[in-house]
Design an enzyme around this catalytic site. Structure first.
Site, PDB file in Angstrom:
ATOM      1  N   TYR A 188      -1.989  -1.217  10.970  1.00  0.00           N
ATOM      2  CA  TYR A 188      -2.242  -1.741   9.617  1.00  0.00           C
ATOM      3  C   TYR A 188      -1.076  -1.391   8.691  1.00  0.00           C
ATOM      4  O   TYR A 188      -0.517  -2.245   8.000  1.00  0.00           O
ATOM      5  CB  TYR A 188      -3.558  -1.178   9.042  1.00  0.00           C
ATOM      6  CG  TYR A 188      -3.682  -1.403   7.557  1.00  0.00           C
ATOM      7  CD1 TYR A 188      -3.926  -2.668   7.045  1.00  0.00           C
ATOM      8  CD2 TYR A 188      -3.510  -0.343   6.647  1.00  0.00           C
ATOM      9  CE1 TYR A 188      -4.013  -2.889   5.673  1.00  0.00           C
ATOM     10  CE2 TYR A 188      -3.598  -0.557   5.274  1.00  0.00           C
ATOM     11  CZ  TYR A 188      -3.851  -1.827   4.793  1.00  0.00           C
ATOM     12  OH  TYR A 188      -3.922  -2.039   3.437  1.00  0.00           O
TER      13      TYR A 188
ATOM     14  N   SER B 119       0.832  -1.206   0.000  1.00  0.00           N
ATOM     15  CA  SER B 119       0.000   0.000   0.000  1.00  0.00           C
ATOM     16  C   SER B 119       0.864   1.252   0.000  1.00  0.00           C
ATOM     17  O   SER B 119       1.976   1.258   0.542  1.00  0.00           O
ATOM     18  CB  SER B 119      -0.860  -0.028   1.266  1.00  0.00           C
ATOM     19  OG  SER B 119      -1.466   1.217   1.468  1.00  0.00           O
TER      20      SER B 119
ATOM     21  N   LYS C  51       2.039  -3.738   6.553  1.00  0.00           N
ATOM     22  CA  LYS C  51       2.473  -3.689   5.149  1.00  0.00           C
ATOM     23  C   LYS C  51       3.989  -3.468   5.067  1.00  0.00           C
ATOM     24  O   LYS C  51       4.678  -4.111   4.275  1.00  0.00           O
ATOM     25  CB  LYS C  51       1.729  -2.580   4.387  1.00  0.00           C
ATOM     26  CG  LYS C  51       0.240  -2.834   4.238  1.00  0.00           C
ATOM     27  CD  LYS C  51      -0.064  -4.092   3.460  1.00  0.00           C
ATOM     28  CE  LYS C  51      -1.540  -4.400   3.357  1.00  0.00           C
ATOM     29  NZ  LYS C  51      -1.839  -5.767   2.914  1.00  0.00           N
TER      30      LYS C  51
HETATM   31  P1  NAD Z   1     -11.147  -7.005   1.311  1.00  0.00           P
HETATM   32  O1  NAD Z   1     -11.347  -6.996   2.792  1.00  0.00           O
HETATM   33  O2  NAD Z   1     -12.312  -6.721   0.445  1.00  0.00           O
HETATM   34  O3  NAD Z   1     -10.532  -8.407   0.855  1.00  0.00           O
HETATM   35  C1  NAD Z   1      -9.689  -9.165   1.697  1.00  0.00           C
HETATM   36  C2  NAD Z   1     -10.220 -10.586   1.683  1.00  0.00           C
HETATM   37  O4  NAD Z   1      -9.361 -11.420   2.478  1.00  0.00           O
HETATM   38  C3  NAD Z   1     -11.624 -10.704   2.271  1.00  0.00           C
HETATM   39  O5  NAD Z   1     -12.438 -11.416   1.362  1.00  0.00           O
HETATM   40  C4  NAD Z   1     -11.435 -11.488   3.569  1.00  0.00           C
HETATM   41  O6  NAD Z   1     -12.549 -12.320   3.853  1.00  0.00           O
HETATM   42  C5  NAD Z   1     -10.173 -12.276   3.264  1.00  0.00           C
HETATM   43  N1  NAD Z   1      -9.347 -12.627   4.436  1.00  0.00           N
HETATM   44  C6  NAD Z   1      -8.915 -11.799   5.425  1.00  0.00           C
HETATM   45  N2  NAD Z   1      -8.187 -12.504   6.311  1.00  0.00           N
HETATM   46  C7  NAD Z   1      -8.152 -13.787   5.875  1.00  0.00           C
HETATM   47  C8  NAD Z   1      -7.541 -14.986   6.362  1.00  0.00           C
HETATM   48  N3  NAD Z   1      -6.859 -15.008   7.512  1.00  0.00           N
HETATM   49  N4  NAD Z   1      -7.701 -16.124   5.646  1.00  0.00           N
HETATM   50  C9  NAD Z   1      -8.410 -16.118   4.485  1.00  0.00           C
HETATM   51  N5  NAD Z   1      -9.011 -15.025   3.987  1.00  0.00           N
HETATM   52  C10 NAD Z   1      -8.879 -13.867   4.677  1.00  0.00           C
HETATM   53  O7  NAD Z   1      -9.955  -6.018   1.012  1.00  0.00           O
HETATM   54  P2  NAD Z   1      -9.453  -5.423  -0.380  1.00  0.00           P
HETATM   55  O8  NAD Z   1      -9.828  -3.984  -0.417  1.00  0.00           O
HETATM   56  O9  NAD Z   1      -9.822  -6.306  -1.479  1.00  0.00           O
HETATM   57  O10 NAD Z   1      -7.882  -5.469  -0.133  1.00  0.00           O
HETATM   58  C11 NAD Z   1      -7.093  -6.567  -0.559  1.00  0.00           C
HETATM   59  C12 NAD Z   1      -5.656  -6.354  -0.117  1.00  0.00           C
HETATM   60  O11 NAD Z   1      -5.204  -5.112  -0.635  1.00  0.00           O
HETATM   61  C13 NAD Z   1      -5.454  -6.285   1.394  1.00  0.00           C
HETATM   62  O12 NAD Z   1      -4.229  -6.904   1.696  1.00  0.00           O
HETATM   63  C14 NAD Z   1      -5.364  -4.799   1.652  1.00  0.00           C
HETATM   64  O13 NAD Z   1      -4.611  -4.517   2.802  1.00  0.00           O
HETATM   65  C15 NAD Z   1      -4.659  -4.319   0.403  1.00  0.00           C
HETATM   66  N6  NAD Z   1      -4.899  -2.911   0.085  1.00  0.00           N
HETATM   67  C16 NAD Z   1      -6.184  -2.471  -0.045  1.00  0.00           C
HETATM   68  C17 NAD Z   1      -6.421  -1.118  -0.304  1.00  0.00           C
HETATM   69  C18 NAD Z   1      -7.846  -0.609  -0.397  1.00  0.00           C
HETATM   70  O14 NAD Z   1      -8.025   0.613  -0.294  1.00  0.00           O
HETATM   71  N7  NAD Z   1      -8.848  -1.418  -0.622  1.00  0.00           N
HETATM   72  C19 NAD Z   1      -5.343  -0.237  -0.462  1.00  0.00           C
HETATM   73  C20 NAD Z   1      -4.036  -0.725  -0.356  1.00  0.00           C
HETATM   74  C21 NAD Z   1      -3.826  -2.085  -0.068  1.00  0.00           C
END
Ligand code: NAD
Length: 341
Positions: free
Chosen positions: A150, A125, A154
């Site tokens: 958080y 991120s 990362k």
């Molecule tokens: P999201 O919460 O929609 O998706 C994450 C998924 O992982 C969910 O479906 C959740 O059920 C699953 N999950 C969480 N812990 C788990 C575990 N222990 N075992 C199995 N499944 C698990 O989030 P997103 O927005 O799709 O983000 C995806 C990734 O991108 C994350 O790592 C997040 O930190 C990173 N990210 C997101 C953003 C954003 O703004 N959305 C920005 C930068 C980085």
């Protein structure tokens, strides 16, 4: 057909990436514990793809469960590791919940497939940059002390991956993608972001306000040192972001790529909160009820990415503009209001 394990594949970015993987000729294998997603997203993906993707419901913190996954899916060519908790505010309140989930899942996964030649994409991120000294921020910018547990997960996860590669023990290649601000939804409006409770991010708050779920939206501060006084971010359409994962896999498939690398994944342009509101109203014809409030503690004033490296080395760049981001987010909000999952 190369098989790609997509952890968190029923989440926001993961589900869109599953679609792009299939479009690019890969076979995605979804692993998700449904902690922040809904199993019905699998049906939605089936509607888009015309067939049901492979799915394992599993908490990646469960070491024995991940070992069983290896028995069920021994021939994995790549892993895209989305699974993590991501709510900044919640991570401040419950840091151990975040350190536990985001590290146990990563380490279990890395350990389990350690001896396999796996191309590994990690969801990092732009939070690792904090408020950068120079804009647009490049991958070489110094990483600032994390502003939240958080953000710390990362930063440390990137270090873990770098150390693992430096040790020479594993057969992994690794690319960390530093996402800027993903928004929008698939053009079918069948998948999109599903925030739990009050949205922490701007665009779901905008769409929920427009549909009447929230009374109004507060713009946190209009006295920043930006042209219109509101905070600036680099918003990227989630479909463009999903395609960056395909590009990362393709790069690692080349023999010349070895070890570890990191890429900014954004548009290279900053957009202010007030510009987002304007784009939403313009592209949807909806009027938004918004007020200006005080600054929100912890908000970075402005950040957008330098995407020269991802353009030149990854061979990837964004195609979808802010209006498309807003219109697709709105189409998804309307779909979900009429078809609750
Ligand atoms: P999201 O919460 O929609 O998706 C994450 C998924 O992982 C969910 O479906 C959740 O059920 C699953 N999950 C969480 N812990 C788990 C575990 N222990 N075992 C199995 N499944 C698990 O989030 P997103 O927005 O799709 O983000 C995806 C990734 O991108 C994350 O790592 C997040 O930190 C990173 N990210 C997101 C953003 C954003 O703004 N959305 C920005 C930068 C980085």
């Amino acid at each position: 057909m190369a098989k790609i394990l997509v952890t968190g594949g029923l989440g926001f970015i993961g589900s869109h990436t599953v679609v792009e993987l299939i479009n690019a000729g890969y076979e995605p294998v979804i692993v998700d514990d449904l902690s922040n997603s809904n199993v019905k997203i699998l049906d939605q993906l089936t509607k888009i793809l015309g067939r049901k993707p492979i799915f394992h419901q599993l908490d990646l913190c469960d070491e024995a469960g991940v070992k069983q996954l290896l028995s069920a899916e021994p021939d994995i060519d790549g892993i895209i590791h989305f699974a993590a908790f991501k709510a900044v505010g919640e991570s401040v309140e419950f840091p151990l919940k975040y350190y536990r989930n985001n590290f146990y899942s990563l380490i279990n996964l890395l350990n389990t497939y350690y001896s396999k030649p796996v191309n590994f994409v990690f969801s990092s991120s732009c939070t690792v940059y904090g408020q950068p000294d120079q804009l647009p921020v490049t991958e070489n910018a110094s990483v600032k002390p994390a502003e939240s547990p958080y953000g710390n997960t990362k930063q440390i996860a990137e270090e873990i991956l770098k150390d693992m590669i430096a040790s020479g023990g594993s057969r992994y290649k690794v690319i960390a993608l530093r996402y800027f601000n993903p928004v929008g939804a698939h053009e079918s409006a069948l998948i999109g972001e599903l925030p739990v409770g009050v949205p922490q991010n701007l665009v779901p708050f905008v769409t929920q306000t427009a549909i009447g779920k929230r009374e109004k939206i507060t713009v946190f501060g209009n006295d920043y040192h930006t042209p219109d006084g509101s905070c600036i971010r680099d918003y990227i359409h989630v479909v463009d972001l999903a395609k960056a994962h395909v590009a990362a896999l393709k790069l690692m498939e080349q023999e010349s790529f070895t070890g570890y690398d990191v890429f900014n994944i954004g548009t290279g342009k900053g957009t202010s909160v007030l510009e987002i509101i304007d784009a939403f109203e313009r592209s949807t014809g909806e009027k938004l009820n918004f007020v200006i409030g005080p600054r929100r503690p912890g908000d970075v004033e402005q950040v957008w990415g330098d995407v020269t490296k991802s353009t030149n080395v990854l061979g990837w760049k964004t195609e979808l503009d802010i209006d498309t981001m807003m219109a697709s987010a709105w189409a998804w909000e309307k779909y979900i209001a009429n078809n609750p999952l």
